[in-house]
Every structure is written in structure tokens, then in C-alpha cells.
Design an enzyme around this catalytic site. Structure first.
Site: not given
Ligand code: CO
Length: 208
Positions: A41, A43, A45, A97, A100
Site C-alpha cells: 500500500c 500508506d 506508515r 496492512h 488501511c
Molecule cells: Co493502505
């Protein structure tokens, strides 16, 4: 963090690398031979290399919203094909993850414009598994399970490509489904049994 800081960080990083190995960048420039393709992803993090502890050159990386491999998405399809056919990676990892936002957004009744067709792929995953998901009482647990099932479906999508089918025939590749738990930092192997899953549907998608 401002932009000048990023360039200062970069110069510091070059100094660090060269102090331990003066040939570091020269060696990197010679080429890549990664054994892993990681699809994760976007993302901020969920940092691919850091959470796996891999160095530059060890993993080919593709990231998008909710670690998707839609069958008509030229970007992810090109990445999978290039990695399987030309880099000849030994492992393809789809890593979702928990927490998400892409998966969460897909479960809400909201018009998100251009994001709609992308997130609809996740709604389709829900539809495929709605009996199991609807039976989970808590919302957070239901989202977590959807994250896992989305990883499983994207592993199946990876397995539908000609390049991966060829690699499987030549017995030189494994597809893995993993989840990163942001809350604990743990990387979890979902131990998806793709052979079992594909056993019932392989004939439908067989290209060779
Ligand atoms: Co995500």
C-alpha cells in the site's frame, strides 16, 4: 520536515554509505538482481524496505492505494510482468496492512469520484466473501479480515498473469500474502495456500 531538509538528509546519507563502502554507489549502478517483488500500500506508515529490512537492490517495489493488482491496471500488470519475466524474481509478495484507509473508504457509502473504480475492486472482494464478513460482529475485526481477503484476491490476480503462470510452470516462483500490523509493527504471513485456491479455478484462467 521541509524540502531543504530532505536534500541535507540525502547528502548525509551519501556520506554515511561512502564511509562504510566507498564503492557503494558505483556497485549499485551496475544493475539490479532482486529476488523479491513487493506489492504494498502507498500508506506513508507502511515502508516497504524498512519493515522487511532489505537493502537497495534486494526488492523490486510497487505501491498503490490498498495494494491492488487489478486485471486492467497497466501499471501493476507491467510491474508483475517485468519482475516475473525479466528480473526473474523468486518471490512475489502482496502485503496489505491493518488500518488501511483505502479498504475502509471502499466500505463507506460515499462518492469518491475517480477513486470509485479503483475502490470498487475492494467492494468486489467484499461481495465474493460477504457471507464470512457479514458474520463477523465487530467492525474493526471485519475490516481486518477484509484486508486479509483483499490480499488473497490480489495474490490470485497475480497468479492470473501469463508471466507468473510461466514462472510457475518452470517452478521458479512462489506468491506470498502478508499483512503488516501497524499497531504492533509485526509482519504476518497469511500462509495463503494458493495451490489449493487455484486448484479449483486454475483451468478458468490458464493461458498456456
Ligand atoms: Co493502505
Amino acid at each position: 520536515m521541509d524540502v531543504p531538509q530532505i536534500f541535507r538528509n540525502n547528502r548525509e546519507w551519501i556520506r554515511e554509505k561512502q564511509s562504510s563502502d566507498p564503492e557503494y554507489f558505483h556497485n549499485l549502478s551496475k544493475g539490479q538482481n532482486p529476488e523479491f517483488l513487493y506489492i504494498g500500500c502507498s500508506d506513508s506508515r507502511v515502508t516497504a524496505e524498512e519493515l522487511m529490512g532489505v537493502k537497495p537492490g534486494q526488492a523490486f517495489i510497487h505501491r498503490n492505494i490498498a495494494n491492488m493488482v487489478p486485471n486492467t491496471d497497466l501499471s501493476s500488470q507491467s510491474v508483475v510482468t517485468y519482475a516475473a519475466r525479466y528480473l526473474k524474481v523468486k518471490h512475489i509478495v502482496v502485503c496489505g496492512h491493518y488500518y488501511c484507509n483505502g479498504v475502509k473508504a471502499a466500505m463507506q457509502s460515499a462518492d469518491l469520484g475517480l477513486l470509485n473504480p479503483w475502490l470498487r475492486n475492494i467492494r468486489d472482494v467484499y461481495r465474493l466473501h460477504h457471507a464470512e464478513l457479514d458474520a463477523i460482529p465487530g467492525e474493526e475485526e471485519r475490516y481486518k479480515r477484509l484486508v486479509e481477503l483483499n490480499v488473497e484476491e490480489q495474490c490470485i490476480n497475480v497468479s492470473k498473469t501469463a508471466a507468473v503462470q510461466q514462472a510457475y510452470l518452470e517452478k521458479r516462483m512462489t506468491v506470498h500474502g502478508w499483512v503488516f500490523d501497524i499497531h504492533s509493527g509485526e509482519l504476518i504471513d497469511l500462509k495463503i495456500d494458493l495451490d489449493r485456491i487455484m486448484a479449483g479455478i486454475r483451468e478458468i484462467y490458464r493461458l498456456m
